[in-house]
Scaffold this motif. Structure first.
Motif, PDB file in Angstrom:
ATOM      1  N   SER A  49      -1.790  48.652  45.022  1.00 43.92           N
ATOM      2  CA  SER A  49      -1.227  47.569  44.225  1.00 43.92           C
ATOM      3  C   SER A  49       0.212  47.799  43.774  1.00 43.92           C
ATOM      4  CB  SER A  49      -2.118  47.314  43.005  1.00 43.92           C
ATOM      5  OG  SER A  49      -3.415  46.965  43.435  1.00 43.92           O
ATOM      6  N   LEU A  75      -0.003  41.971  45.655  1.00 49.96           N
ATOM      7  CA  LEU A  75       1.010  42.337  46.652  1.00 49.96           C
ATOM      8  C   LEU A  75       1.642  41.050  47.186  1.00 49.96           C
ATOM      9  CD1 LEU A  75      -1.028  45.148  48.407  1.00 49.96           C
ATOM     10  CD2 LEU A  75       0.860  45.417  46.795  1.00 49.96           C
ATOM     11  N   HIS A  76       2.721  40.649  46.569  1.00 49.72           N
ATOM     12  CA  HIS A  76       3.317  39.342  46.849  1.00 49.72           C
ATOM     13  C   HIS A  76       4.028  39.269  48.195  1.00 49.72           C
ATOM     14  CE1 HIS A  76       2.086  38.290  42.872  1.00 49.72           C
ATOM     15  NE2 HIS A  76       2.751  39.322  42.369  1.00 49.72           N
ATOM     16  N   LEU A  78       2.758  41.002  50.962  1.00 50.27           N
ATOM     17  CA  LEU A  78       1.758  41.302  51.984  1.00 50.27           C
ATOM     18  C   LEU A  78       1.385  40.060  52.790  1.00 50.27           C
ATOM     19  CD1 LEU A  78      -0.080  43.571  53.100  1.00 50.27           C
ATOM     20  CD2 LEU A  78      -1.822  42.787  51.483  1.00 50.27           C
ATOM     21  N   CYS A 108      -2.615  37.796  46.446  1.00 49.18           N
ATOM     22  CA  CYS A 108      -1.636  38.087  47.492  1.00 49.18           C
ATOM     23  C   CYS A 108      -1.346  36.771  48.219  1.00 49.18           C
ATOM     24  CB  CYS A 108      -2.173  39.142  48.459  1.00 49.18           C
ATOM     25  SG  CYS A 108      -2.591  40.713  47.686  1.00 49.18           S
ATOM     26  N   VAL A 132      -5.832  34.069  47.700  1.00 53.34           N
ATOM     27  CA  VAL A 132      -4.952  34.319  48.839  1.00 53.34           C
ATOM     28  C   VAL A 132      -4.780  32.976  49.568  1.00 53.34           C
ATOM     29  CG1 VAL A 132      -5.253  36.804  49.186  1.00 53.34           C
ATOM     30  CG2 VAL A 132      -6.966  35.246  50.062  1.00 53.34           C
TER      31      VAL A 132
END
Length: 163
Positions: A49, A75-76, A78, A108, A132
């Motif tokens: 993270s 995880l922006h 990813l 994410c 997501v």
């Protein structure tokens, strides 16, 4: 003749040992873990993270044998997660026997693709994929054969706009 040395940078790193994983993760965009890697029994948790620049996380086959908790949270950057066969499990080439692992992929927003090979995470009892919104592809195992992924888990998919 040019006598100045030419330097090349490699934006990717191939990981073969646990120590290398912890040293380089923080700045990498593409993390590739070799097959048969990171199988030290002291490595039981993998929390990525803090790897805010990571765009791709890829793991080969037969890796992370003793890891019982995987966190990919917030995880922006990813976009893709790819896990080979028989990783994140002690039960190689078979269905898990110890239902106690936890996989979390949450918050994410750019993740488009999650691919997990046969028997990976077969010991895990929790699989959460949440928030997501760009996720368009989820592949787990092989439809033509027994796969054993998340054998003890119920799969939760939350906050998915594309699927």
């Amino acid at each position: 003749m040019n006598t100045n040395p030419t330097f090349f940078t490699n934006p990717k790193a191939t990981i073969r040992e646990e120590i290398a994983l912890s040293q380089v993760l923080s700045s990498l965009e593409c993390v590739i873990v070799d097959s048969n890697a990171c199988n030290d029994d002291s490595l039981t948790h993998l929390d990525l993270s803090q790897q805010v620049n990571m765009v791709v996380f890829e793991v080969g086959d037969y890796s992370f044998t003793f890891v019982k908790e995987v966190k990919l949270i917030g995880l922006h950057a990813l976009e893709r997660v790819t896990i080979g066969e028989n990783s994140f499990t002690k039960s190689k080439r078979c269905i898990g026997s110890t239902p106690n692992g936890c996989f979390q992929l949450k918050n994410c927003e750019r993740v488009k693709e999650v691919k997990i090979g046969r028997y990976s995470f077969s010991d895990y009892s929790v699989c959460v994929i949440e928030n997501v919104p760009s996720l368009a592809v989820i592949e787990m195992g092989d439809v033509s054969a027994e796969s054993g992924n998340f054998w003890f888990a119920s799969l939760e998919l939350k906050g998915l706009l594309v699927l």
